[in-house]
Design a protein around this motif. Structure first.
Motif, PDB file in Angstrom:
ATOM      1  N   MET A   1     -12.089 -22.155  -1.388  1.00 35.87           N
ATOM      2  CA  MET A   1     -11.793 -23.306  -0.523  1.00 35.87           C
ATOM      3  C   MET A   1     -11.893 -22.874   0.945  1.00 35.87           C
ATOM      4  SD  MET A   1     -10.580 -26.505  -0.956  1.00 35.87           S
ATOM      5  CE  MET A   1     -10.756 -27.615   0.422  1.00 35.87           C
ATOM      6  N   SER A   2     -12.712 -23.541   1.735  1.00 34.37           N
ATOM      7  CA  SER A   2     -12.803 -23.175   3.146  1.00 34.37           C
ATOM      8  C   SER A   2     -12.000 -24.173   3.971  1.00 34.37           C
ATOM      9  CB  SER A   2     -14.257 -23.173   3.585  1.00 34.37           C
ATOM     10  OG  SER A   2     -14.747 -24.478   3.498  1.00 34.37           O
ATOM     11  N   GLY A   3     -11.804 -23.873   5.259  1.00 28.72           N
ATOM     12  CA  GLY A   3     -11.025 -24.760   6.118  1.00 28.72           C
ATOM     13  C   GLY A   3     -10.092 -23.912   6.930  1.00 28.72           C
ATOM     14  N   SER A   4      -9.570 -24.514   8.025  1.00 29.58           N
ATOM     15  CA  SER A   4      -8.766 -23.699   8.932  1.00 29.58           C
ATOM     16  C   SER A   4      -7.392 -23.350   8.365  1.00 29.58           C
ATOM     17  CB  SER A   4      -8.631 -24.402  10.279  1.00 29.58           C
ATOM     18  OG  SER A   4      -8.078 -25.676  10.086  1.00 29.58           O
ATOM     19  N   LEU A   5      -7.011 -23.936   7.223  1.00 31.75           N
ATOM     20  CA  LEU A   5      -5.750 -23.532   6.581  1.00 31.75           C
ATOM     21  C   LEU A   5      -6.021 -22.687   5.341  1.00 31.75           C
ATOM     22  CD1 LEU A   5      -3.606 -26.808   6.845  1.00 31.75           C
ATOM     23  CD2 LEU A   5      -3.600 -24.820   8.369  1.00 31.75           C
ATOM     24  N   SER A   6      -7.244 -22.251   5.214  1.00 35.82           N
ATOM     25  CA  SER A   6      -7.622 -21.448   4.054  1.00 35.82           C
ATOM     26  C   SER A   6      -6.769 -20.178   4.009  1.00 35.82           C
ATOM     27  CB  SER A   6      -9.105 -21.086   4.192  1.00 35.82           C
ATOM     28  OG  SER A   6      -9.532 -20.484   3.034  1.00 35.82           O
ATOM     29  N   ALA A  29      -6.942 -30.571   2.086  1.00 40.89           N
ATOM     30  CA  ALA A  29      -8.296 -30.833   2.594  1.00 40.89           C
ATOM     31  C   ALA A  29      -8.757 -29.728   3.538  1.00 40.89           C
ATOM     32  CB  ALA A  29      -8.326 -32.180   3.317  1.00 40.89           C
ATOM     33  N   ASP A  30      -7.809 -29.074   4.203  1.00 41.29           N
ATOM     34  CA  ASP A  30      -8.168 -27.973   5.105  1.00 41.29           C
ATOM     35  C   ASP A  30      -7.958 -26.611   4.462  1.00 41.29           C
ATOM     36  OD1 ASP A  30      -9.236 -29.457   7.074  1.00 41.29           O
ATOM     37  OD2 ASP A  30      -7.588 -29.242   8.499  1.00 41.29           O
ATOM     38  N   GLY A  31      -7.781 -26.587   3.154  1.00 42.37           N
ATOM     39  CA  GLY A  31      -7.822 -25.309   2.435  1.00 42.37           C
ATOM     40  C   GLY A  31      -6.496 -24.688   2.071  1.00 42.37           C
ATOM     41  N   ALA A  32      -5.365 -25.343   2.432  1.00 40.33           N
ATOM     42  CA  ALA A  32      -4.061 -24.749   2.086  1.00 40.33           C
ATOM     43  C   ALA A  32      -3.792 -24.889   0.592  1.00 40.33           C
ATOM     44  CB  ALA A  32      -2.950 -25.437   2.874  1.00 40.33           C
TER      45      ALA A  32
END
Ligand SMILES: NC(=O)c1ccc[n+]([C@@H]2O[C@H](COP(=O)([O-])OP(=O)(O)OC[C@H]3O[C@@H](n4cnc5c(N)ncnc54)[C@H](O)[C@@H]3O)[C@@H](O)[C@H]2O)c1
Length: 258
Positions: A1-6, A29-32
């Motif tokens: 999962m990518s994203g700034s909360l990955s 949605a932001d990877g958390a």
């Protein structure tokens, strides 16, 4: 999962439905990786959310939930304290039990969850973000909602104090104060007659209730590095409700009418 909360692990209380569910969706949605702590498990659970049946008013239940998060994820980067209830009644008529249950759910819930996450975040040394869901009721008086106003104002007090205690550890503590948002919480007020949609909407300068996703977006901002220099603050998301001094201002003083 990518994203700034990955790679981040988030715990969201009261995420079985409503605003909490939207917050879970936004963080995912932001990877958390999200753990949803709620006393009721949802009818339609979200994919990629781990639900843990928890009563945020009960220290043992909260302790067990965070132990489960430890076992499954080994870290907590984000706490969103969102679980809430409403009990409507006038002082002198509302029972101590009802008053206490509102304070316990909102304020003790934040205290108990923060008491679990702060030592974990400090020990890990990677900072963290704590976001509480307050309300416009933290700033104004709402007759019949004394317990709720007191609990939400208390959340802001605890948010400010805690933000100072953990600032040097890189842990930021903030709050979001929603206005009227379309959820079952509001539906309950519409049903018991303590709320009416026409006067609720009329009093909002933007002339509509909030969508849960709009509250979740503010939480997402405060949970991530985008707000890296903000702590002890409250972001109000209310369509202009709280800053309105004169609801009866003539329409020619409103841009849309010109
Ligand atoms: N909807 C609004 O207009 C509005 C406005 C301002 C603030 N808020 C706040 O937003 C938060 C979420 O409200 P919502 O509208 O999504 O309400 P909601 O009733 O739809 O959801 C609240 C969730 O909290 C859970 N919960 C309640 N008590 C709990 C407990 N003891 N332990 C664990 N979970 C518990 C419920 O099971 C439910 O899933 C609340 O803190 C509320 O005060 C809501």
């Amino acid at each position: 999962m990518s994203g700034s909360l990955s790679g981040k692990v988030a715990v969201v209380t009261g995420a079985g439905r409503g605003i909490g569910d939207a917050i879970s969706g936004r963080l995912i949605a932001d990877g958390a990786k999200v753990f949803a702590l709620d006393k009721m498990l949802p009818d339609e659970p979200r994919e990629r959310v781990t639900y843990i049946e928890t009563d945020v008013t009960d220290p043992a239940s909260v302790g067990a939930a965070f132990k489960a998060v430890d076992d499954k994820a080994g870290q907590v980067d984000i706490l969103v304290s969102n679980a809430g209830i409403q009990r409507v009644g006038l002082v002198g008529k509302i029972s101590f039990a009802d008053f206490s249950s509102v304070i316990a759910t909102h304020l003790h819930g934040l205290f108990l969850c923060a008491s679990e996450v702060v030592p974990r975040m400090v020990e890990r040394g990677a900072g963290g973000a704590i976001v509480s869901i307050a309300s416009t009721a933290a700033f104004v008086g709402l007759p019949g909602r004394g317990p709720y106003c007191a609990a939400k104002a208390g959340i802001l007090g605890l948010t400010r104090a805690l933000s100072l205690e953990v600032a040097t550890a890189g842990i930021r503590v903030n709050a979001v104060a929603p206005g009227f948002t379309r959820t079952k919480f509001i539906e309950q007020g519409l049903k018991d007659g303590s709320l009416q949609e026409d006067w609720m909407v009329a009093r909002v300068p933007m002339k509509r209730l909030a969508r849960t996703e709009e509250i979740a977006e503010a939480v997402r901002f405060l949970a991530g590095d985008e707000s890296s220099y903000m702590t002890g603050q409250t972001v109000v998301v209310d369509g202009g409700w709280i800053v309105q001094g004169i609801p009866e201002a003539p329409t020619w003083l409103q841009t849309s009418a010109s």
